[in-house]
Design an enzyme around this catalytic site. Structure first.
Site, PDB file in Angstrom:
ATOM      1  N   LYS A 172      15.191  -1.288  18.630  1.00 57.35           N
ATOM      2  CA  LYS A 172      14.325  -1.305  17.515  1.00 57.35           C
ATOM      3  C   LYS A 172      15.476  -1.367  16.548  1.00 57.35           C
ATOM      4  CE  LYS A 172       9.809  -1.457  17.051  1.00 57.35           C
ATOM      5  NZ  LYS A 172       9.515  -2.413  17.625  1.00 57.35           N
ATOM      6  N   THR A 188      10.807  -1.179  22.876  1.00 60.08           N
ATOM      7  CA  THR A 188      11.539  -0.885  21.658  1.00 60.08           C
ATOM      8  C   THR A 188      10.620   0.018  20.746  1.00 60.08           C
ATOM      9  OG1 THR A 188      10.570  -2.731  20.378  1.00 60.08           O
ATOM     10  CG2 THR A 188      12.566  -3.067  21.751  1.00 60.08           C
ATOM     11  N   ASP A 189       9.351   0.005  20.804  1.00 60.00           N
ATOM     12  CA  ASP A 189       8.553   0.853  20.218  1.00 60.00           C
ATOM     13  C   ASP A 189       8.537   2.270  20.500  1.00 60.00           C
ATOM     14  OD1 ASP A 189       5.970   0.951  18.367  1.00 60.00           O
ATOM     15  OD2 ASP A 189       5.250   2.206  19.936  1.00 60.00           O
ATOM     16  N   ASN A 203       6.582   0.781  -6.097  1.00 62.58           N
ATOM     17  CA  ASN A 203       6.456   2.101  -5.560  1.00 62.58           C
ATOM     18  C   ASN A 203       6.747   2.027  -3.934  1.00 62.58           C
ATOM     19  OD1 ASN A 203       5.320   4.518  -4.967  1.00 62.58           O
ATOM     20  ND2 ASN A 203       3.197   4.047  -5.394  1.00 62.58           N
ATOM     21  N   HIS A 262       6.861   3.109  -0.796  1.00 62.64           N
ATOM     22  CA  HIS A 262       6.115   4.097  -0.071  1.00 62.64           C
ATOM     23  C   HIS A 262       6.876   4.822   1.091  1.00 62.64           C
ATOM     24  CE1 HIS A 262       2.693   2.193  -2.276  1.00 62.64           C
ATOM     25  NE2 HIS A 262       3.057   0.960  -1.633  1.00 62.64           N
TER      26      HIS A 262
HETATM   27  O1  LIG Z   1       1.180   5.751  -8.340  1.00 61.89           O
HETATM   28  C1  LIG Z   1       0.128   4.802  -7.807  1.00 61.89           C
HETATM   29  N1  LIG Z   1      -0.346   4.081  -8.552  1.00 61.89           N
HETATM   30  C2  LIG Z   1      -1.268   2.914  -7.809  1.00 61.89           C
HETATM   31  O2  LIG Z   1      -1.913   2.322  -8.571  1.00 61.89           O
HETATM   32  C3  LIG Z   1      -1.495   3.128  -6.522  1.00 61.89           C
HETATM   33  N2  LIG Z   1      -2.036   2.453  -5.679  1.00 61.89           N
HETATM   34  C4  LIG Z   1      -1.776   2.899  -4.266  1.00 61.89           C
HETATM   35  O3  LIG Z   1      -2.351   2.541  -3.349  1.00 61.89           O
HETATM   36  N3  LIG Z   1      -1.014   4.102  -4.548  1.00 61.89           N
HETATM   37  C5  LIG Z   1      -0.557   4.294  -5.919  1.00 61.89           C
HETATM   38  N4  LIG Z   1       0.203   4.822  -6.428  1.00 61.89           N
END
Ligand SMILES: O=c1[nH]c(=O)c2[nH]c(=O)[nH]c2[nH]1
Length: 323
Positions: A25, A70-71, A270, A272
């Site tokens: 992976k 690979t997972d 954002n 994540h």
């Molecule tokens: O700070 C965030 N704003 C959003 O509008 C949003 N939407 C989401 O799914 N996570 C987040 N986080």
């Protein structure tokens, strides 16, 4: 040609043979936050696993009897980040490579490639609750060596329009971010978060209100440095209930601190970070001393807004990529 491939019945008589091969992976993005009280430490790696050994059968006949998925190699990266921590990229790679070769008979060679992304603490000159010493904060970081400064200057023979900006400035708060109380419809699966990582790669453009008098031109260098600093300070100091709120605070801080700037626009992805589920491996991920995250690159939320001085006109284009 190895003994296995020579004797493999499904290969016998074919005018081809298998050459060098490896699998695994690639680009496992692993972020380890280590908590030392309320002082946090980050290790941010991109780990690629390549295994090789007795893999003729899977290529010739499709037998997976020798194939560690690979997972599984991906899961091992995350599990080892928790189990052994990430002391250094080298040490982490040694743990992984040794594990794959020593635990799997068919695997004779493991190559672990690691890129490490360096983070430094956001320096803060004002007093705030998250100071360690004079100028270090406990849980706010800026990624080293990436950002690009930008500028756009327009002149029609009479008036100047000067935009300054930056892009690719990556920042992270490893705590002091929540997201809850949002709309829930039949498609909503997102869990409310009361302590999450907030990370973004800042693209920002700001407009100077200087338009004509060449004797009263702003000090561009100082203006840039100070604007960047105010942005970072606001990012670090805002206890965030959403990235939208943090964005507004960053912009408002610049406008309120820099009289030469009337308008600022941000585009903030954002970035994540998801807690990895280590329960299947008998490990609790989130513990007092830290946790391991998967840093996803896409899709990402994209939060964009302009902040204006009261009464100022919005002149920065909506789409900053066109600048
Ligand atoms: O700070 C965030 N704003 C959003 O509008 C949003 N939407 C989401 O799914 N996570 C987040 N986080």
């Amino acid at each position: 040609m190895t003994a296995t491939s020579r004797t493999n019945p499904s290969h016998r008589g074919r005018p081809t043979m298998l050459g060098q091969n490896q699998y695994g992976k690639a680009e496992n993005r692993v972020v380890k936050i280590t908590r030392d009280g309320d002082t946090h430490h980050i290790k941010d790696l991109n780990v690629s696993v390549a295994l090789s050994g007795d893999m003729e059968d899977v290529h010739y006949s499709g037998s997976n009897a020798n194939v560690l998925p690979t997972d599984t190699t991906k899961n091992t990266v995350y599990a080892f980040a928790k189990k052994y921590g990430i002391e250094s990229a080298e040490q982490f790679g040694i743990h992984l490579a040794r594990h794959f070769v020593d635990s799997q008979e068919p695997i004779h060679r493991a190559r672990i490639r690691i890129e490490e992304y360096a983070w430094e603490r956001i320096e803060n000159s004002d007093s705030g609750s998250q100071f360690i010493g004079a100028d270090e904060v406990k849980h706010s970081f800026v990624r080293q060596g990436q950002e690009t400064r930008t500028a756009q200057i327009t002149y029609d023979g009479e008036r100047w329009e000067v935009f300054s900006g930056l892009k690719d400035l990556t920042v992270m708060n490893s705590t002091n971010s929540e997201f809850w109380g949002y709309v829930k419809d039949r498609y909503t699966t997102l869990k409310e978060a009361y302590d999450r990582i907030l990370a973004t790669e800042v693209t920002g453009v700001w407009r100077h209100n200087w338009t004509s008098d060449e004797d009263r031109m702003p000090n561009w260098e100082r203006s840039y440095e100070q604007s960047r600093k105010h942005m970072l300070d606001a990012f670090a100091e805002t206890y965030s209930l959403s990235l939208q709120q943090t964005l507004y605070q960053m912009g408002a801080r610049v406008i309120n601190s820099r009289s030469e700037i009337d308008e600022i626009r941000f585009s903030l992805p954002n970035k994540h970070h998801f807690l990895v589920d280590l329960e299947p491996f008998g490990m609790e991920n989130e513990t007092a001393d830290g946790a391991v995250y998967f840093a996803a690159d896409r899709p990402y939320g994209l939060i964009e807004a302009t902040i204006l001085r009261d009464g100022a006109e919005a002149l920065i284009p909506v789409d900053l990529t066109n600048l």
